[in-house]
Scaffold this active site. Structure first.
Site, short mmCIF file in Angstrom:
data_model
loop_
_atom_site.label_atom_id
_atom_site.label_comp_id
_atom_site.label_asym_id
_atom_site.label_seq_id
_atom_site.Cartn_x
_atom_site.Cartn_y
_atom_site.Cartn_z
N HIS A 272 -9.58 1.22 4.68
CA HIS A 272 -8.33 1.42 5.43
C HIS A 272 -8.60 2.39 6.58
CE1 HIS A 272 -4.23 2.52 6.44
NE2 HIS A 272 -3.84 1.43 5.80
N ASN B 148 0.89 -1.16 0.00
CA ASN B 148 0.00 0.00 0.00
C ASN B 148 0.92 1.21 0.00
OD1 ASN B 148 -1.74 2.09 0.46
ND2 ASN B 148 -2.42 1.40 2.49
N SER C 216 3.47 -2.18 10.25
CA SER C 216 4.91 -2.26 10.47
C SER C 216 5.49 -3.63 10.11
CB SER C 216 5.26 -1.88 11.92
OG SER C 216 4.87 -0.53 12.17
N GLU D 86 -6.98 4.80 7.61
CA GLU D 86 -6.74 6.21 7.25
C GLU D 86 -7.96 6.79 6.52
OE1 GLU D 86 -2.96 5.46 5.33
OE2 GLU D 86 -2.14 4.93 7.29
N GLU E 253 -5.43 -4.87 10.35
CA GLU E 253 -4.41 -3.84 10.60
C GLU E 253 -4.70 -3.12 11.92
OE1 GLU E 253 -2.45 -2.71 6.56
OE2 GLU E 253 -3.95 -1.24 7.10
P1 13P Z 1 3.04 0.35 7.65
O1 13P Z 1 3.55 -0.94 7.05
O2 13P Z 1 3.77 1.55 7.16
O3 13P Z 1 2.92 0.26 9.13
O4 13P Z 1 1.54 0.55 7.09
C1 13P Z 1 0.65 -0.50 7.20
C2 13P Z 1 -0.56 -0.15 6.42
O5 13P Z 1 -1.33 0.72 6.80
C3 13P Z 1 -0.80 -0.87 5.17
O6 13P Z 1 -2.07 -0.61 4.67
#
Ligand code: 13P
Length: 248
Positions: free
Chosen positions: A95, A10, A213, A97, A167
């Site tokens: 997601h 992503n 992460s 976000e 996530e």
């Molecule tokens: P990171 O791998 O940067 O923690 O992000 C995870 C993520 O939100 C993938 O959609």
């Protein structure tokens, strides 16, 4: 395990079109693995050049978002037919976000899941709890409810091809990864939820990723867990490390 592993990047809001093409070239030989589905979910403006850049390779193209109408007065949005024509196969939906920064709720997310399936796109449906819910101990109930809401009126045959990404929000971009046991606990619970909502065969088929992460150092341990069928990778998908995760 009969389920095929799926490792998706992503890219979030990173890479201009020329930088995106350069990253594809950098990763090309590193992400070769016939046993794994490899997906780059990229910003809308990068989709066309990335689709061109990965032509003839093992990499599939994904989008990070779309809107549920095919066309019309929806300033700033992009539709499923647009994605399809550009060569997109997967789309990230829900997601954290999008949920937290852009206010997407489970009603819209459910509509997006249904629209994606109706349009021939495979959703990568994201779920996960905040740190507060993790600390309160109610994270499993929360995630179960997200899955139930987001899959309302989605059929078993559709869910068999779905990808779900667990996530935990507290692990995204923080460098703090869920332990393999913490990730497995929730991925197993998600599969049990699918079994309750549908049936054992559907639960067995649905692919569940961990995201948060994930990197070259921790991927192998996470991916060895029975109910973790892949990863959704943010930061490390923009680096050669992504090839190590694909081949973990
Ligand atoms: P990171 O791998 O940067 O923690 O992000 C995870 C993520 O939100 C993938 O959609």
């Amino acid at each position: 395990m009969a389920r095929r592993r799926i490792i998706a990047g992503n890219w979030k809001m990173n890479k201009t079109p020329s930088e995106a093409v350069a990253l594809c070239a950098e990763l090309k030989d590193l992400v070769v693995n016939d046993a794994v589905d490899v997906v780059y979910c990229v910003p809308a403006i990068d989709i066309v050049p990335v689709a061109e850049a990965v032509k003839g390779t093992n990499v599939h193209v994904g989008a990070e978002n779309f809107y549920i109408e095919d066309k019309g007065a929806f300033t700033g949005e992009i539709s499923a037919p647009m994605l399809k024509e550009a060569g997109v196969e997967y789309v990230i939906i829900g997601h954290s976000e999008r949920r937290d920064i852009f206010g997407e709720n489970d009603i819209l997310i459910n509509a997006k899941v249904k629209k994606a399936f109706a349009s021939g796109l495979t959703p990568i449906l994201c779920c996960g709890e905040s740190l507060a819910l993790r600390k309160a101990g109610t994270y499993k109930e929360w995630i179960k409810r997200q899955i139930e809401w987001d899959l309302t009126d989605v059929t078993a045959d559709q869910v068999k091809t779905l990808v779900i990404a667990y996530e935990p929000i507290w692990a995204i971009g923080t460098g703090e990864t869920a332990t393999a046991d913490q990730a497995q606990e929730v991925c197993k619970m998600i599969r049990e939820t699918i079994a309750e909502m549908y049936d054992a065969a559907t639960a067995e088929a649905v692919r569940i990723q961990y995201g948060g992460s994930m990197n070259a150092g921790n991927a192998a341990e996470l991916l060895a867990k029975e109910d973790i069928d892949g990863g959704l990778i943010g930061g490390a998908s923009l680096k050669p490390d992504f090839g190590k995760i694909v081949n973990a």
